[in-house]
Scaffold this motif. Structure first.
Motif, short mmCIF file in Angstrom:
data_model
loop_
_atom_site.label_atom_id
_atom_site.label_comp_id
_atom_site.label_asym_id
_atom_site.label_seq_id
_atom_site.Cartn_x
_atom_site.Cartn_y
_atom_site.Cartn_z
N ARG A 199 0.79 -1.23 0.00
CA ARG A 199 0.00 0.00 0.00
C ARG A 199 0.83 1.29 0.00
O ARG A 199 0.51 2.22 -0.77
CB ARG A 199 -0.97 -0.01 1.19
CG ARG A 199 -2.02 1.08 1.11
CD ARG A 199 -3.02 0.96 2.24
NE ARG A 199 -3.95 2.08 2.25
CZ ARG A 199 -4.82 2.29 3.20
NH1 ARG A 199 -4.91 1.45 4.22
NH2 ARG A 199 -5.62 3.33 3.15
N ASP B 241 1.81 2.32 -3.44
CA ASP B 241 0.70 2.51 -4.37
C ASP B 241 0.50 1.33 -5.32
O ASP B 241 -0.06 1.48 -6.40
CB ASP B 241 0.88 3.80 -5.18
CG ASP B 241 -0.44 4.35 -5.71
OD1 ASP B 241 -1.49 4.02 -5.14
OD2 ASP B 241 -0.42 5.09 -6.71
N TYR B 242 0.95 0.14 -4.89
CA TYR B 242 0.67 -1.05 -5.69
C TYR B 242 -0.74 -1.56 -5.42
O TYR B 242 -1.31 -2.26 -6.25
CB TYR B 242 1.69 -2.16 -5.39
CG TYR B 242 3.03 -1.92 -6.04
CD1 TYR B 242 3.19 -2.10 -7.41
CD2 TYR B 242 4.13 -1.51 -5.30
CE1 TYR B 242 4.41 -1.87 -8.03
CE2 TYR B 242 5.35 -1.28 -5.90
CZ TYR B 242 5.49 -1.46 -7.26
OH TYR B 242 6.70 -1.22 -7.86
N VAL B 243 -1.29 -1.23 -4.26
CA VAL B 243 -2.69 -1.50 -3.97
C VAL B 243 -3.30 -0.25 -3.35
O VAL B 243 -2.58 0.60 -2.80
CB VAL B 243 -2.89 -2.70 -3.01
CG1 VAL B 243 -2.32 -3.98 -3.61
CG2 VAL B 243 -2.30 -2.42 -1.64
N ALA B 244 -4.62 -0.15 -3.46
CA ALA B 244 -5.34 0.98 -2.86
C ALA B 244 -6.54 0.43 -2.12
O ALA B 244 -7.09 -0.62 -2.49
CB ALA B 244 -5.78 1.96 -3.94
N GLN B 245 -6.95 1.13 -1.07
CA GLN B 245 -8.11 0.69 -0.29
C GLN B 245 -9.20 1.75 -0.34
O GLN B 245 -8.94 2.94 -0.12
CB GLN B 245 -7.72 0.43 1.17
CG GLN B 245 -8.87 -0.17 1.99
CD GLN B 245 -8.48 -0.37 3.45
OE1 GLN B 245 -7.70 0.39 4.01
NE2 GLN B 245 -9.01 -1.42 4.07
N TYR C 108 -9.88 -3.69 -1.30
CA TYR C 108 -8.62 -3.37 -1.95
C TYR C 108 -8.72 -3.59 -3.47
O TYR C 108 -9.37 -4.53 -3.93
CB TYR C 108 -7.50 -4.25 -1.39
CG TYR C 108 -7.06 -3.86 0.00
CD1 TYR C 108 -5.98 -3.00 0.19
CD2 TYR C 108 -7.73 -4.35 1.12
CE1 TYR C 108 -5.57 -2.64 1.47
CE2 TYR C 108 -7.33 -3.99 2.41
CZ TYR C 108 -6.25 -3.14 2.57
OH TYR C 108 -5.85 -2.78 3.84
N THR C 109 -8.05 -2.72 -4.21
CA THR C 109 -7.90 -2.86 -5.65
C THR C 109 -6.43 -2.63 -6.00
O THR C 109 -5.64 -2.21 -5.14
CB THR C 109 -8.75 -1.81 -6.41
OG1 THR C 109 -8.33 -0.50 -5.99
CG2 THR C 109 -10.24 -2.00 -6.13
N GLY D 21 -3.29 -0.62 -7.34
CA GLY D 21 -2.99 0.80 -7.26
C GLY D 21 -2.50 1.38 -8.57
O GLY D 21 -2.24 0.65 -9.55
N PHE D 22 -2.34 2.70 -8.59
CA PHE D 22 -1.95 3.39 -9.82
C PHE D 22 -0.51 3.13 -10.22
O PHE D 22 -0.11 3.46 -11.34
CB PHE D 22 -2.19 4.90 -9.67
CG PHE D 22 -3.62 5.29 -9.93
CD1 PHE D 22 -4.08 5.47 -11.21
CD2 PHE D 22 -4.51 5.45 -8.87
CE1 PHE D 22 -5.40 5.82 -11.46
CE2 PHE D 22 -5.82 5.79 -9.10
CZ PHE D 22 -6.28 5.99 -10.39
N ARG D 23 0.30 2.55 -9.34
CA ARG D 23 1.68 2.25 -9.72
C ARG D 23 1.71 1.30 -10.93
O ARG D 23 2.58 1.41 -11.80
CB ARG D 23 2.43 1.64 -8.54
CG ARG D 23 3.88 1.25 -8.83
CD ARG D 23 4.71 2.46 -9.28
NE ARG D 23 4.83 3.45 -8.23
CZ ARG D 23 5.79 3.47 -7.32
NH1 ARG D 23 6.72 2.54 -7.33
NH2 ARG D 23 5.82 4.41 -6.41
#
Length: 249
Positions: free
Chosen positions: A47, A50-54, A61-62, A64-66
């Motif tokens: 997180r 930014d590999y995952v976002a909550q 979780y989805t 992330g924008f990375r």
């Protein structure tokens, strides 16, 4: 076999990729068979980068924008995409239909560029979208580079899934179709992936091999069979040849 922490982390990423609506820690843990504490640790590690976002409301979780920046870097370094871009734009200006550029990756057709059609037809395809190749004109063009055994191996552990009313669901029929595509130099999708949609595709070659597929997609009303035979097949083949002539692999 005991999974390493890297294996587990990659499984989390892959599961989130397949579930873009988002998953809770409990849902992820259940799908993967991991203890919730393990899933939480992996997500907490990803997180900050930014590999995952909550989602603050659903707590799901989805990805992330990375990953978006990573995929952009990959796409920008694909020679075929850079070479094809202006040709795709010119083709779109001539035919006014959706134009796609695709490659074969891990047994799936993956779209690496797209120009939306002018008719307002909504297609679920997007840059990075992957699907089974047997139901799409571009996918069938890409399969035509492979031997019969290689094609059978792709579908060894999965069926020829039906997508549209005319999807090919028989391996014998698919291999016969691929044989014809090799002879004629193009492929058609007549409501095989989406009902009410047709597509024509042609191979882009580099170094004597098929490097990508170029396709034109539109509704059955704007892309009548008469128009496909009269002008769109020639447009697809001609544009693909122009791109091929500029590739130096």
């Amino acid at each position: 076999m005991k999974l390493s922490s890297v294996d587990k982390s990659l499984q989390v990423i892959e599961t989130l990729r397949k579930n873009p609506q988002g998953l809770s820690i409990a849902e992820l843990s259940q799908l993967l068979g991991f203890p919730p504490s393990t899933t939480h640790h992996i997500l907490s590690t990803f997180r900050p980068y930014d590999y995952v976002a909550q989602n603050p409301e659903t707590k799901k979780y989805t990805l992330g924008f990375r990953f978006l920046s990573i995929s952009t870097s990959i796409l920008e370094n694909l020679d075929v995409r850079k070479t094809a871009y202006m040709h795709l734009r010119k083709l779109h200006e001539k035919c006014h239909e959706a134009v796609h550029l695709s490659i074969l990756r891990n047994g799936q057709v993956t779209y690496i560029d797209k120009i939306q059609g002018s008719s307002g037809l909504s297609l679920a395809t997007y840059i990075g979208f992957s699907t089974d190749p047997h139901a799409a004109a571009g996918g069938k063009v890409l399969l035509s580079e492979l031997t019969s055994e290689e094609i059978k191996n792709i579908y060894k552990n999965r069926p020829l899934k039906r997508y549209g009313k005319n999807t090919i669901t028989s391996m014998k029929q698919l291999l016969e179709e691929i044989k014809n595509i090799r002879k004629q130099g193009y492929a058609l999708d007549n409501e095989e992936y989406y009902e009410g949609v047709r597509c024509v595709a042609s191979p882009i070659r580099a170094g004597g091999r098929i490097a990508a597929a170029l396709s034109i997609t539109g509704s059955i009303f704007s892309m009548t069979m008469e128009r496909i035979n009269r002008e769109l097949i020639a447009m697809a083949i001609g544009t693909a040849k122009d791109i091929s002539s500029e590739l130096r692999w």
